[in-house]
Design an enzyme around this catalytic site. Sequence first.
Site, short mmCIF file in Angstrom:
data_model
loop_
_atom_site.label_atom_id
_atom_site.label_comp_id
_atom_site.label_asym_id
_atom_site.label_seq_id
_atom_site.Cartn_x
_atom_site.Cartn_y
_atom_site.Cartn_z
CB SER A 140 46.18 -6.49 62.93
OG SER A 140 44.91 -6.46 62.32
CE1 TYR A 153 47.33 -1.60 60.61
CE2 TYR A 153 45.77 -3.29 59.95
CZ TYR A 153 46.39 -2.57 60.94
OH TYR A 153 46.11 -2.83 62.27
N1 LIG Z 1 41.70 -0.42 66.11
C1 LIG Z 1 41.67 -1.58 65.47
O1 LIG Z 1 40.65 -1.98 64.88
C2 LIG Z 1 42.89 -2.47 65.50
C3 LIG Z 1 42.75 -3.81 65.14
C4 LIG Z 1 43.87 -4.63 65.15
C5 LIG Z 1 45.10 -4.10 65.51
N2 LIG Z 1 45.20 -2.78 65.86
C6 LIG Z 1 46.53 -2.26 66.23
O2 LIG Z 1 46.49 -1.84 67.58
C7 LIG Z 1 47.46 -0.81 67.79
C8 LIG Z 1 46.84 0.33 68.59
O3 LIG Z 1 45.76 0.85 67.86
P1 LIG Z 1 44.50 1.56 68.54
O4 LIG Z 1 43.30 0.91 67.97
O5 LIG Z 1 44.64 1.64 70.02
O6 LIG Z 1 44.63 2.98 67.82
P2 LIG Z 1 44.75 4.49 68.34
O7 LIG Z 1 43.73 4.75 69.38
O8 LIG Z 1 44.74 5.30 67.10
O9 LIG Z 1 46.18 4.53 69.02
C9 LIG Z 1 47.37 4.60 68.27
C10 LIG Z 1 48.48 5.15 69.14
O10 LIG Z 1 49.66 5.22 68.32
C11 LIG Z 1 50.22 6.50 68.48
N3 LIG Z 1 50.86 6.95 67.25
C12 LIG Z 1 50.30 7.05 66.01
N4 LIG Z 1 51.18 7.54 65.13
C13 LIG Z 1 52.34 7.73 65.83
C14 LIG Z 1 53.63 8.21 65.48
N5 LIG Z 1 53.93 8.59 64.23
N6 LIG Z 1 54.58 8.30 66.45
C15 LIG Z 1 54.27 7.95 67.73
N7 LIG Z 1 53.08 7.46 68.11
C16 LIG Z 1 52.13 7.38 67.18
C17 LIG Z 1 49.07 7.43 68.79
O11 LIG Z 1 49.58 8.56 69.47
P3 LIG Z 1 48.82 9.98 69.38
O12 LIG Z 1 47.50 9.73 70.01
O13 LIG Z 1 49.72 10.89 70.10
O14 LIG Z 1 48.68 10.29 67.91
C18 LIG Z 1 48.18 6.55 69.66
O15 LIG Z 1 48.57 6.64 71.00
C19 LIG Z 1 47.98 -0.43 66.40
O16 LIG Z 1 49.23 -1.04 66.18
C20 LIG Z 1 46.94 -1.02 65.44
O17 LIG Z 1 47.49 -1.35 64.18
C21 LIG Z 1 44.12 -1.96 65.88
#
Ligand SMILES: NC(=O)c1ccc[n+]([C@@H]2O[C@H](COP(=O)([O-])OP(=O)(O)OC[C@H]3O[C@@H](n4cnc5c(N)ncnc54)[C@H](OP(=O)(O)O)[C@@H]3O)[C@@H](O)[C@H]2O)c1
Length: 263
Positions: A140, A153
């Site tokens: 991130s 985080y």
């Molecule tokens: N969104 C942002 O602003 C942002 C910015 C920078 C980096 N990131 C990083 O990008 C990555 C993906 O995030 P996203 O934005 O696509 O978020 P998201 O839509 O919330 O997706 C997160 C995924 O992780 C899975 N997950 C969560 N808890 C879990 C657990 N305990 N065991 C197994 N799977 C789990 C979820 O599965 P379920 O749907 O089944 O719960 C979902 O498929 C993350 O590592 C996040 O830190 C995000």
Amino acid sequence: MSKTVLISGGSSGIGYTVSEYFAKAGYRLLWISLLEDEMKIAKSKLQEEIADSEINTLEQDLCLPNAAHKVYDWVKENNWKIDVLINNAGIGVYGHIHEIDMDQELAMINLNLINLYKMTRLFLKDMIHKNKGTIINISSNSSFQPTPKLSVYGATKAFVSHFSRSINEELKNSNSKVKVICVCPSAIRDTNFKKAGKMENLKTFSGLATTTSKEVAKDIWEGFLKGKDFIISGWKMRILYRISAIIPYKIQQFLVRQEIKEV
Ligand SMILES: NC(=O)c1ccc[n+]([C@@H]2O[C@H](COP(=O)([O-])OP(=O)(O)OC[C@H]3O[C@@H](n4cnc5c(N)ncnc54)[C@H](OP(=O)(O)O)[C@@H]3O)[C@@H](O)[C@H]2O)c1
């Protein structure tokens, strides 16, 4: 299917949008997520979009201590050979350190850091043995500087960036064909991440350098094809990243304070 990609959190957010690229390119998809029902719905949706795509799912809580070994055993039992591993699943917990529930933060450390570390260790060993394969670790922009109210985080993501980039240098120094790519997206407007972490009101999600899951997936796919080591997604964050290298720390922290304001 000639190639296989294993994606944690593949059924939603950037895991899903990046899955579209790999499915179009003919990869077999292996998804691990928390909710089987959500994976079923996402699987049908992707198979409607891209006929013939093969998607196998494993319902697994990646916060649990033995989760990475369970995933590894599942892959071995099915005799799949992993060409690409994307450690994408992650959560954010927001607030003052003394007010946040410690168990929530420990769960986040297990998911974002411990599990990613174990998955990388387990699958990297096989890739090094075959001298082939890529691991894509989703970090991130929070890994770039201290992140008040997202301290743990940000620290998990600083680990992801440092760990991934260090291993990649090790691999390059030993002339290995295996790669570890570190991806740093800026705040994404259209995924569940901000809602799950109760961060919907943060200015950063409507601020200057936001991106979308589509843009992040495109950057990952193109970076992967070009053999990049380090991907900052999207384009506004790339500019800010360069500028921030010459900005004094106090000004950096002033800008961070604006991003974490509630609107
Ligand atoms: N969104 C942002 O602003 C942002 C910015 C920078 C980096 N990131 C990083 O990008 C990555 C993906 O995030 P996203 O934005 O696509 O978020 P998201 O839509 O919330 O997706 C997160 C995924 O992780 C899975 N997950 C969560 N808890 C879990 C657990 N305990 N065991 C197994 N799977 C789990 C979820 O599965 P379920 O749907 O089944 O719960 C979902 O498929 C993350 O590592 C996040 O830190 C995000």
